[in-house]
Scaffold this active site. Structure first.
Site, PDB file in Angstrom:
ATOM      1  N   LYS A  11       0.847  -1.209   0.000  1.00 29.50           N
ATOM      2  CA  LYS A  11       0.000   0.000   0.000  1.00 29.50           C
ATOM      3  C   LYS A  11       0.878   1.254   0.000  1.00 29.50           C
ATOM      4  O   LYS A  11       2.044   1.219   0.431  1.00 29.50           O
ATOM      5  CB  LYS A  11      -0.952   0.021   1.195  1.00 29.50           C
ATOM      6  CG  LYS A  11      -0.295   0.117   2.588  1.00 29.50           C
ATOM      7  CD  LYS A  11       0.008   1.524   3.071  1.00 29.50           C
ATOM      8  CE  LYS A  11       0.876   1.530   4.322  1.00 29.50           C
ATOM      9  NZ  LYS A  11       1.712   2.599   4.594  1.00 29.50           N
ATOM     10  N   PRO A  99       9.503  -4.440  -0.713  1.00 26.61           N
ATOM     11  CA  PRO A  99      10.671  -4.190   0.136  1.00 26.61           C
ATOM     12  C   PRO A  99      10.282  -4.105   1.613  1.00 26.61           C
ATOM     13  O   PRO A  99       9.157  -3.707   1.940  1.00 26.61           O
ATOM     14  CB  PRO A  99      11.219  -2.855  -0.374  1.00 26.61           C
ATOM     15  CG  PRO A  99      10.140  -2.251  -1.180  1.00 26.61           C
ATOM     16  CD  PRO A  99       9.255  -3.356  -1.658  1.00 26.61           C
ATOM     17  N   ALA A 101      10.628  -2.917   5.704  1.00 22.26           N
ATOM     18  CA  ALA A 101      10.817  -1.658   6.463  1.00 22.26           C
ATOM     19  C   ALA A 101      10.819  -0.459   5.523  1.00 22.26           C
ATOM     20  O   ALA A 101      11.707   0.386   5.547  1.00 22.26           O
ATOM     21  CB  ALA A 101      12.119  -1.708   7.274  1.00 22.26           C
ATOM     22  N   ALA A 102       9.777  -0.391   4.694  1.00 22.21           N
ATOM     23  CA  ALA A 102       9.766   0.577   3.599  1.00 22.21           C
ATOM     24  C   ALA A 102       8.632   1.583   3.660  1.00 22.21           C
ATOM     25  O   ALA A 102       8.590   2.527   2.883  1.00 22.21           O
ATOM     26  CB  ALA A 102       9.689  -0.176   2.267  1.00 22.21           C
ATOM     27  N   GLY A 103       7.650   1.356   4.581  1.00 20.73           N
ATOM     28  CA  GLY A 103       6.457   2.221   4.592  1.00 20.73           C
ATOM     29  C   GLY A 103       5.426   1.749   3.584  1.00 20.73           C
ATOM     30  O   GLY A 103       4.511   2.478   3.216  1.00 20.73           O
ATOM     31  N   LEU A 104       5.555   0.482   3.139  1.00 15.64           N
ATOM     32  CA  LEU A 104       4.632  -0.069   2.131  1.00 15.64           C
ATOM     33  C   LEU A 104       3.765  -1.193   2.702  1.00 15.64           C
ATOM     34  O   LEU A 104       3.045  -1.859   1.956  1.00 15.64           O
ATOM     35  CB  LEU A 104       5.431  -0.596   0.924  1.00 15.64           C
ATOM     36  CG  LEU A 104       6.225   0.461   0.153  1.00 15.64           C
ATOM     37  CD1 LEU A 104       7.123  -0.200  -0.894  1.00 15.64           C
ATOM     38  CD2 LEU A 104       5.295   1.456  -0.536  1.00 15.64           C
ATOM     39  N   GLY A 106       4.459  -4.151   3.836  1.00 16.70           N
ATOM     40  CA  GLY A 106       4.743  -5.510   3.365  1.00 16.70           C
ATOM     41  C   GLY A 106       4.459  -6.569   4.427  1.00 16.70           C
ATOM     42  O   GLY A 106       3.781  -7.560   4.151  1.00 16.70           O
ATOM     43  N   GLY A 107       4.950  -6.366   5.631  1.00 14.64           N
ATOM     44  CA  GLY A 107       4.725  -7.325   6.720  1.00 14.64           C
ATOM     45  C   GLY A 107       3.244  -7.412   7.062  1.00 14.64           C
ATOM     46  O   GLY A 107       2.704  -8.502   7.302  1.00 14.64           O
ATOM     47  N   SER A 108       2.562  -6.277   7.069  1.00 11.52           N
ATOM     48  CA  SER A 108       1.130  -6.252   7.367  1.00 11.52           C
ATOM     49  C   SER A 108       0.350  -7.010   6.294  1.00 11.52           C
ATOM     50  O   SER A 108      -0.605  -7.736   6.600  1.00 11.52           O
ATOM     51  CB  SER A 108       0.618  -4.807   7.421  1.00 11.52           C
ATOM     52  OG  SER A 108       1.232  -4.113   8.471  1.00 11.52           O
ATOM     53  N   ASP A 141      -2.203  -1.383  10.291  1.00  8.00           N
ATOM     54  CA  ASP A 141      -2.412  -1.370   8.831  1.00  8.00           C
ATOM     55  C   ASP A 141      -3.046  -2.657   8.308  1.00  8.00           C
ATOM     56  O   ASP A 141      -3.409  -2.740   7.135  1.00  8.00           O
ATOM     57  CB  ASP A 141      -1.058  -1.214   8.109  1.00  8.00           C
ATOM     58  CG  ASP A 141      -0.540   0.209   8.143  1.00  8.00           C
ATOM     59  OD1 ASP A 141      -1.337   1.127   8.435  1.00  8.00           O
ATOM     60  OD2 ASP A 141       0.655   0.405   7.866  1.00  8.00           O
TER      61      ASP A 141
HETATM   62  O1  C5P Z   1       0.244  -0.835  14.662  1.00 10.99           O
HETATM   63  P1  C5P Z   1       1.648  -0.968  14.189  1.00 10.99           P
HETATM   64  O2  C5P Z   1       2.362  -2.145  14.793  1.00 10.99           O
HETATM   65  O3  C5P Z   1       1.782  -0.904  12.710  1.00 10.99           O
HETATM   66  O4  C5P Z   1       2.391   0.339  14.737  1.00 10.99           O
HETATM   67  C1  C5P Z   1       3.783   0.443  14.803  1.00 10.99           C
HETATM   68  C2  C5P Z   1       4.145   1.605  15.697  1.00 10.99           C
HETATM   69  O5  C5P Z   1       3.793   2.838  15.071  1.00 10.99           O
HETATM   70  C3  C5P Z   1       3.410   1.619  17.030  1.00 10.99           C
HETATM   71  O6  C5P Z   1       4.110   0.870  17.970  1.00 10.99           O
HETATM   72  C4  C5P Z   1       3.418   3.091  17.380  1.00 10.99           C
HETATM   73  O7  C5P Z   1       4.674   3.461  17.897  1.00 10.99           O
HETATM   74  C5  C5P Z   1       3.287   3.765  16.025  1.00 10.99           C
HETATM   75  N1  C5P Z   1       1.881   4.094  15.672  1.00 10.99           N
HETATM   76  C6  C5P Z   1       1.240   5.134  16.324  1.00 10.99           C
HETATM   77  N2  C5P Z   1      -0.051   5.416  16.010  1.00 10.99           N
HETATM   78  C7  C5P Z   1      -0.713   4.700  15.061  1.00 10.99           C
HETATM   79  C8  C5P Z   1      -0.068   3.651  14.381  1.00 10.99           C
HETATM   80  C9  C5P Z   1       1.240   3.371  14.718  1.00 10.99           C
HETATM   81  O8  C5P Z   1       1.821   5.818  17.176  1.00 10.99           O
HETATM   82  N3  C5P Z   1      -1.963   5.018  14.797  1.00 10.99           N
END
Ligand code: C5P
Length: 315
Positions: A11, A99, A101-104, A106-108, A141
């Protein structure tokens, strides 16, 4: 059914606004999410031992309990112990294109695929909202990754309101292989620098959600107006990631310089994307960025908007 194969798309965030703090320590967000046609393939099959095994084609992805796909399977096994006991363990194979740890996401996306896959393999009959409720326990996500397409995501990011599909737009993605941004770091740093601007009152937060829902980005999506969408791209996390990672800022600049509708960082980065009206424009931009930044660590992809989240494929 002994096995199941699924497609898990990445995404991008067309819009990411941090509204304020939440009592659970997360941030209250308003986001517009978009699936893109850069996908991992997930294969799940039964094994004779009662364990959960994860294998991934990418050496950087852990196959232990920290893997989100593993945690998704573990959650399903805990919630549906009879299915796990009767049908035995599963092996999950991830063929990775997205990729890490990319902000995409992938793991989710991988975790979302495991929830959908086990629902089918174990014949649980859970509805999409039921799967998304489980998904929210694993990560913010993941509910979006299940339904995908184009959607507004609020709350922690787990409350999904579908928006009309935005097929037809092309996307260039750029990421330095040697860069990774920690999502907790990005949100923590944002809080340190910008919490004075946070909306803390719950009613006011709800009002801000309504404003975003009725606002120009969502309206541009309803009108299928690529030009407007490009101009309205927004991501609060750029404010902390770009100053800390000058290479990302430089990449963003290079990707804004061409026949593109707009450029933005996705999620907590470091992937930068540009939207283009045609595949030709997208390919031209990719080639121009490659010429401008001749760094071997820079990966570039040309892809497009994708209309769905997790889907099954025939073996
Ligand atoms: O939910 P997820 O594991 O993807 O979130 C990773 C980290 O991003 C959380 O541990 C938190 O530090 C931060 N986060 C946040 N607020 C959100 C989503 C993520 O602070 N709404």
């Amino acid at each position: 059914m002994e096995r199941c194969s699924l497609i898990a798309p990445a995404k991008i965030n067309l819009y990411l606004e941090i509204i304020g703090d939440r009592p659970d320590g997360f941030h209250e967000l308003a986001m517009v999410m978009q699936s893109v046609d850069l996908v991992d393939r997930i294969d799940i099959h039964f094994i004779s031992t009662d364990t959960i095994r994860v294998r991934c084609s990418h050496p950087g992805v852990p196959s232990d309990r920290t893997n989100l796909a593993y945690r998704a399977a573990r959650l399903m096994a805990e919630r549906f112990p009879d299915s796990f006991a009767n049908l035995g363990g599963v092996e999950i194979h991830i063929d990775k294109q997205i990729p890490i740890a990319a902000g995409l996401a992938g793991g989710s996306a991988n975790a979302a695929a495991v929830l959908v896959g086990l629902n089918l393999l174990w014949k649980l009959g859970l509805t999409q909202p039921e799967l998304q409720e489980l998904a929210a326990e694993l990560g913010s996500d993941i509910p979006f990754c299940i339904s995908g397409g184009t959607a507004l995501a609020t709350g922690r990011g787990e409350k999904i309101s579908p928006l009309p599909n935005m097929e037809g737009l092309h996307v260039v993605l750029g990421k330095f292989r040697n860069l990774a941004v920690s999502t907790p770091w990005a949100y923590k740093t944002f809080r340190e620098q910008f919490s004075h601007q946070y909306i803390s009152d719950k009613a006011e937060q709800a009002e801000r959600h309504r404003e975003v829902h009725a606002g120009p980005m969502v309206s541009a999506i309803y009108k299928h107006d690529g030009q407007k969408i490009g101009k309205l791209l927004y991501n609060d996390l750029e404010k902390v990631v770009l100053p800390e990672f000058p290479e990302v800022a430089k990449l963003r600049e290079a990707m804004a310089d061409g026949e593109v509708l707009g450029t933005m960082m996705s999620g907590s980065g470091p992937t930068v994307f540009a939207l283009a009206e045609s595949e030709e424009n997208a390919c031209q931009l990719r080639d121009a960025v490659r010429a401008k930044i001749p760094d071997e660590e820079l990966d570039l992809w040309v892809t497009k908007f994708f209309p769905t989240g997790i889907s099954t494929v025939d073996n």
